[in-house]
Motif scaffolding. Sequence first.
Motif, short mmCIF file in Angstrom:
data_model
loop_
_atom_site.label_atom_id
_atom_site.label_comp_id
_atom_site.label_asym_id
_atom_site.label_seq_id
_atom_site.Cartn_x
_atom_site.Cartn_y
_atom_site.Cartn_z
N ASP A 74 -2.92 1.82 -9.68
CA ASP A 74 -1.15 2.17 -10.08
C ASP A 74 -1.11 1.78 -11.37
OD1 ASP A 74 1.53 3.80 -9.98
OD2 ASP A 74 1.63 1.23 -8.52
N GLU B 235 2.85 -3.94 5.20
CA GLU B 235 2.34 -2.57 4.30
C GLU B 235 1.18 -3.47 2.59
OE1 GLU B 235 4.88 -0.09 6.43
OE2 GLU B 235 5.46 -2.61 5.26
N ASP C 36 -2.18 9.90 -5.04
CA ASP C 36 -0.55 10.61 -3.42
C ASP C 36 -1.87 10.18 -2.67
OD1 ASP C 36 0.79 10.96 -5.43
OD2 ASP C 36 1.21 12.86 -5.25
N ILE D 246 -2.17 6.66 -1.02
CA ILE D 246 -1.06 5.24 -0.93
C ILE D 246 -1.01 5.75 0.76
CG2 ILE D 246 1.54 5.83 -0.44
CD1 ILE D 246 1.68 6.76 -2.90
N THR E 231 1.21 -1.14 -0.13
CA THR E 231 0.06 -0.10 -0.09
C THR E 231 1.11 1.01 0.06
OG1 THR E 231 -0.17 -0.07 2.31
CG2 THR E 231 -1.48 -0.73 1.20
N ASP E 232 1.89 0.54 0.03
CA ASP E 232 2.94 2.42 0.11
C ASP E 232 3.30 2.25 -1.32
OD1 ASP E 232 4.83 0.13 -0.18
OD2 ASP E 232 5.61 0.34 1.16
N ALA E 233 2.73 1.64 -2.20
CA ALA E 233 3.16 1.47 -3.87
C ALA E 233 4.78 1.54 -4.32
CB ALA E 233 2.92 2.89 -4.19
N LYS E 234 5.05 0.59 -3.11
CA LYS E 234 6.80 0.06 -3.29
C LYS E 234 6.42 -1.72 -3.71
CE LYS E 234 8.68 4.01 -1.15
NZ LYS E 234 9.73 4.54 -0.76
N LEU F 218 -4.77 -1.35 -5.24
CA LEU F 218 -3.80 0.01 -4.78
C LEU F 218 -3.12 -0.16 -7.14
CD1 LEU F 218 -2.97 2.85 -4.59
CD2 LEU F 218 -1.75 1.98 -3.35
#
Length: 313
Positions: free
Chosen positions: A105, A94, A133, A136, A83-86, A101
């Motif tokens: 993304d 996360e 943004d 996230i 969920t941190d987009a990483k 997401l």
Amino acid sequence: MIGIDVGGANLKIVDESGVHIHYCPLWKESDLAEIISTYAEKENAAVVMSGELADGFFNKSEGISFIVDAVLETFPDAVFYGTDAKFHTKACPELAAANWLASVDLLRRTYPNGMMLDIGSTTADIVPFSRFDQLIGMTDTIRLQKGYLVYTGMLRTPVATLANSAEIGGVVTPFSTEYFACSGDAHFVLGHIGTDVYSSATPDGKEVSREACLRRLARTVCADLEEIGEDGAVQIAESFWNAQRNLVCSAVEKVRNDVGADILLTGGIGSSVFAPLIGGVDLTTAFGMPADALPAYAVREIAALSGEFPEAL
């Protein structure tokens, strides 16, 4: 390279040959690792999940670890989208409920002012792309509060959770609140889905057929099918569908009015049903994307685009 979406009820895998959906309920003894191992000939995997919430786990942390370990048995170099987009390579908080997401993304890159309705077996994700943004780090609890998650789906929603009565024989008849029938029964009877889509377990453990679905629906009013007839059971299905349609469509309109989206994309097994109701564009019909496994497709694409696996696609 494959994309994997581990849900609480269904495991969805996307590879170069298409979409593969396996019924895999994580609240029971699960063969998750065994199913994933059948894809061992693939080079690697990019993964998203939401199944960590299954009540077979003590908490989300235990669920995340179980899913990560199951994947790593076959793909020791797998990456997990959070969920941190990483991307991550081991279990961490996360990873909880990040599958929605991943879809956003990917789609936001082509449709920056759009939004999506992704309605699957259990839930409906209603998310604007322009606020990426702010999305996230959002948990499902926060999404429920903001109207970005509506907990109803095409298969697993108990009928009596959304509707409380139907008119049968000219009499308004209240529903029992037992888990006698589910949304899959209603949608099957109404012709919205077929046996190929109704893949989850039925409330009574019996088969998926028109008669079996009608019998389950009849029990919602404490009746056998012979007591209220097919018309009565269909009225129960219609009552549920009216309530579900209004709930989802109202939630979509609220988000759309809030953000002023210029396009609404629909995914999930309910995509073709809801797209015409909300003026949406079905991702499969319009763009050839696998709408029924959007997060699995999205995480695979993002992994390649991000350079995690530049040779993958």
